[in-house]
Design an enzyme around this catalytic site. Structure first.
Site, PDB file in Angstrom:
ATOM      1  NE  ARG A  33      58.777  21.553  49.688  1.00  0.00           N
ATOM      2  CZ  ARG A  33      59.586  21.774  48.668  1.00  0.00           C
ATOM      3  NH1 ARG A  33      60.767  21.180  48.631  1.00  0.00           N
ATOM      4  NH2 ARG A  33      59.232  22.571  47.680  1.00  0.00           N
ATOM      5  NE  ARG A  90      47.838  20.229  44.957  1.00  0.00           N
ATOM      6  CZ  ARG A  90      49.030  20.159  45.541  1.00  0.00           C
ATOM      7  NH1 ARG A  90      49.431  19.024  46.057  1.00  0.00           N
ATOM      8  NH2 ARG A  90      49.806  21.220  45.630  1.00  0.00           N
ATOM      9  CE1 TYR A 144      50.610   7.964  43.744  1.00  0.00           C
ATOM     10  CE2 TYR A 144      50.291  10.340  43.812  1.00  0.00           C
ATOM     11  CZ  TYR A 144      51.000   9.215  44.184  1.00  0.00           C
ATOM     12  OH  TYR A 144      52.114   9.315  44.975  1.00  0.00           O
TER      13      TYR A 144
HETATM   14  C1  LIG Z   1      55.724  14.968  52.964  1.00  0.00           C
HETATM   15  C2  LIG Z   1      54.897  15.411  51.793  1.00  0.00           C
HETATM   16  C3  LIG Z   1      53.748  14.707  51.454  1.00  0.00           C
HETATM   17  C4  LIG Z   1      52.951  15.119  50.367  1.00  0.00           C
HETATM   18  N1  LIG Z   1      51.777  14.473  50.111  1.00  0.00           N
HETATM   19  C5  LIG Z   1      50.953  14.951  49.134  1.00  0.00           C
HETATM   20  C6  LIG Z   1      49.648  14.415  48.941  1.00  0.00           C
HETATM   21  O1  LIG Z   1      49.176  13.548  49.685  1.00  0.00           O
HETATM   22  N2  LIG Z   1      48.900  14.904  47.921  1.00  0.00           N
HETATM   23  C7  LIG Z   1      49.339  15.918  47.120  1.00  0.00           C
HETATM   24  O2  LIG Z   1      48.610  16.337  46.218  1.00  0.00           O
HETATM   25  N3  LIG Z   1      50.564  16.463  47.298  1.00  0.00           N
HETATM   26  C8  LIG Z   1      51.364  16.017  48.287  1.00  0.00           C
HETATM   27  N4  LIG Z   1      52.564  16.636  48.514  1.00  0.00           N
HETATM   28  C9  LIG Z   1      52.964  17.781  47.654  1.00  0.00           C
HETATM   29  C10 LIG Z   1      52.615  19.115  48.322  1.00  0.00           C
HETATM   30  O3  LIG Z   1      51.217  19.247  48.506  1.00  0.00           O
HETATM   31  C11 LIG Z   1      53.109  20.319  47.486  1.00  0.00           C
HETATM   32  O4  LIG Z   1      52.485  20.319  46.231  1.00  0.00           O
HETATM   33  C12 LIG Z   1      54.623  20.303  47.270  1.00  0.00           C
HETATM   34  O5  LIG Z   1      55.289  19.977  48.463  1.00  0.00           O
HETATM   35  C13 LIG Z   1      55.124  21.662  46.760  1.00  0.00           C
HETATM   36  O6  LIG Z   1      54.740  22.695  47.629  1.00  0.00           O
HETATM   37  P1  LIG Z   1      55.763  23.359  48.716  1.00  0.00           P
HETATM   38  O7  LIG Z   1      56.920  23.907  47.939  1.00  0.00           O
HETATM   39  O8  LIG Z   1      54.955  24.419  49.381  1.00  0.00           O
HETATM   40  O9  LIG Z   1      56.198  22.279  49.640  1.00  0.00           O
HETATM   41  C14 LIG Z   1      53.362  16.245  49.595  1.00  0.00           C
HETATM   42  C15 LIG Z   1      54.518  16.944  49.954  1.00  0.00           C
HETATM   43  C16 LIG Z   1      55.286  16.549  51.041  1.00  0.00           C
HETATM   44  C17 LIG Z   1      56.513  17.351  51.399  1.00  0.00           C
HETATM   45  S1  SF4 Z   2      62.460  19.018  56.585  1.00  0.00           S
HETATM   46 FE1  SF4 Z   2      63.497  20.617  55.395  1.00  0.00          FE
HETATM   47  S2  SF4 Z   2      62.306  20.848  53.492  1.00  0.00           S
HETATM   48 FE2  SF4 Z   2      61.045  19.681  54.959  1.00  0.00          FE
HETATM   49  S3  SF4 Z   2      59.795  21.232  55.963  1.00  0.00           S
HETATM   50 FE3  SF4 Z   2      61.604  20.953  57.239  1.00  0.00          FE
HETATM   51  S4  SF4 Z   2      63.079  22.507  56.550  1.00  0.00           S
HETATM   52 FE4  SF4 Z   2      61.490  22.312  54.981  1.00  0.00          FE
END
Ligand SMILES: Cc1cc2nc3c(=O)[nH]c(=O)nc-3n(C[C@H](O)[C@H](O)[C@H](O)COP(=O)(O)O)c2cc1C
Ligand code: SF4
Length: 503
Positions: free
Chosen positions: A421, A296, A249
């Site tokens: 997630r 962030r 962005y």
């Molecule tokens: C469905 C979804 C929507 C997301 N929307 C944002 C968002 O609005 N802003 C942001 O900074 N990161 C967003 N992310 C990234 C997450 O905040 C995070 O950095 C990324 O999923 C890695 O972390 P995790 O391994 O714990 O999922 C999004 C991730 C997912 C899965």
């Molecule tokens: S859909 Fe899959 S990757 Fe996403 S939160 Fe659920 S188990 Fe995790």
């Protein structure tokens, strides 16, 4: 893993050992942390921003938005960050917006909901975002028939390509007609890189497109837009505001080494950080010194020619000098290397290699997806501490066990540990661990079904929720396609009635 990557190793989930209630009570992850001048989060557990595609097309809070955040609040994380919320008063689909005072009442309801459902245990921040135009990949006929600007330089390219000077004086419709019927080699010969990109990927603006008035003016308009959005966040009752300087962005693009603006806001680092710092200063001025303002941003762009960790460390120090209250470090998620979208769809920044690094899956290289981004946060934190700054640093990316989080905190790699997630898969997981029921955690499989929904702008849900469906349950609500649970199954500690809550 980005398609085409030579390494496609399937990694098992890391084994989980869950602590007893007493061990959790003594854990760093469940210990308080001060953020900014006046705010204490009760825990260092953190839910980073996640867009669920549940707002109205006018960007307003809906009952589904309230349910989404209520469900996270029931897990009582230390900090919950509301999804990327648009700072402009322009239509942007079912994404939350905060670009006008009319958005405040809905956001206030969201704040009240989270306070109530977390029993006051969760601090609530909101992420505020600006983005520039990204259009869907067009039908070639429409692109040549309507969208493509017929310029003299395009006429000259056609004249050159066909070795026929008559094209220099061709009418608009002659050029369009010619291109609709032209073969791919001709098209690649006559269109410039940006025109070809607009055809193959959809038109996309860059923050260094300073020939466009509204892009040239970004440094003049953005500080006030962010500042007003932050003020509204405070008015709505949020505990803090998170400036979205990450991923694909506007602000991340100003920070990126790819930013070639020559007006003092691009090129060398000092210039690239200027607008992000001016914006931070405007926000601080508007909300006051006692309100939490976080950023962030990317520890690494992960695209060719983009910023790397050395830039991020340097930016982190500048943000600390600028009075930031916390830094949340993400990685990648850029447009530059995104996969080609289908016709009618928009390019999605979580598809290419940089996208993989942002939301890594179990199909990975030998390093695997778990805690993959921690070293970035650790380097930034070390530089801050060496510089005498105590600014909290948040890490995220593939965090899924208690031991992982504790080790990160014990090693001084971050001050808060976030999970997106894993918390989507089981919004109660923090509370389950804290109360000694870690064995009941529903573990994320890191295969990105949820991300696929996000990509198609569909209501985001987790595939694991659908394994627990009782059609007789009167509280069961389904997504608009009628096939998926809209929220995670409920949980209450064993021995307690469903719906009852303990502290
Ligand atoms: C469905 C979804 C929507 C997301 N929307 C944002 C968002 O609005 N802003 C942001 O900074 N990161 C967003 N992310 C990234 C997450 O905040 C995070 O950095 C990324 O999923 C890695 O972390 P995790 O391994 O714990 O999922 C999004 C991730 C997912 C899965
Ligand atoms: S859909 Fe899959 S990757 Fe996403 S939160 Fe659920 S188990 Fe995790």
């Amino acid at each position: 893993m980005a398609s085409g990557d030579p390494q496609r190793i399937r990694h098992p989930l890391p084994p989980a050992r869950w602590p007893s209630r007493d061990e959790a009570a003594a854990a760093r992850w469940f210990s308080p942390i001060q953020i900014g001048q006046n705010l204490t989060a009760r825990e260092r557990t953190w839910v980073p921003a996640m867009v669920p595609w549940r707002a109205t097309d006018d960007g307003l809070v809906t009952p589904e938005v309230l349910d989404w955040y209520a469900r996270f609040a029931e897990g009582q994380p230390g900090v919950l960050v509301v999804e990327a919320t648009g700072i402009r008063d322009v239509a942007s689909g079912p994404l939350l917006r905060i670009g006008d005072d009319r958005f405040i009442p809905g956001l206030r309801r969201l704040v009240d909901t989270v306070r109530e459902r977390s029993q006051g245990r969760t601090r609530l921040f909101i992420q505020v975002i600006d983005f520039v135009a990204v259009r869907r990949r067009p039908e070639p006929e429409k692109f040549f028939g309507r969208y493509l600007a017929v310029t003299d330089s395009l006429r000259a390219q056609i004249a050159l390509g066909l070795d026929d000077r008559r094209w220099l004086g061709a009418s608009d419709s002659e050029v369009r007609e010619f291109l609709v019927g032209a073969d791919r080699v001709t098209i690649e010969t006559v269109l410039n890189d940006r025109e070809l990109e607009a055809l193959d990927y959809g038109y996309r603006e860059r923050v260094w497109d300073t020939h466009l008035d509204h892009i040239r003016e970004l440094p003049r308009v953005l500080p006030a837009l962010f500042a007003e959005a932050a003020w509204r966040a405070r008015e709505a009752g949020f505990d803090g505001v998170e400036l979205h300087y990450a991923h694909a962005y506007t602000m991340a693009s100003f920070l990126s080494r790819l930013n070639t603006r020559t007006d003092g806001y691009g090129g060398p680092r000092e210039h690239r950080v200027r607008l992000p710092l001016e914006t931070l200063a405007a926000v601080r001025e508007r909300v006051g010194g006692d309100y939490v303002v976080g950023i962030r941003y990317l520890g690494d762009d992960v695209v060719e020619g983009g910023s790397g960790l050395d830039d991020a460390v340097w930016f982190g120090l500048r943000f600390a000098e600028g009075g930031i209250d916390y830094l949340s470090v993400s990685k990648g998620g850029r447009f530059e290397d995104a996969k080609q979208p289908k016709i009618g769809e928009a390019v999605y920044p979580y598809t290419g290699r940089s996208g993989y690094e942002c939301m890594p899956t179990v199909i990975s290289d030998e390093r695997g997806p778990f805690g993959r981004n921690v070293p970035l946060a650790a380097s930034i934190r070390r530089a801050l501490r060496d510089g005498g700054w105590s600014t909290p640093v948040v890490t995220s990316g593939g965090i899924t066990t208690f031991d992982q989080a504790e080790a990160i905190l014990r090693n001084g790699e971050a001050d808060c540990v976030a999970a997106a997630r894993q918390t989507l898969a089981d919004p109660d997981w923090f509370r389950k661990i804290r109360l000694g029921y870690g064995a009941q955690v529903r573990r994320c499989e890191f295969t990105n079904y949820c991300e696929g929904l996000d990509q198609r702008h569909k209501q985001v849900t987790c595939k694991l929720w659908d394994r627990q469906v009782d059609p007789a349950d009167p509280t069961l609500r389904l997504a608009s396609d009628g096939r998926r649970r809209l929220s995670a199954p409920g949980w209450s500690p064993p021995g307690e009635e469903a719906g009852a809550r303990v502290v």
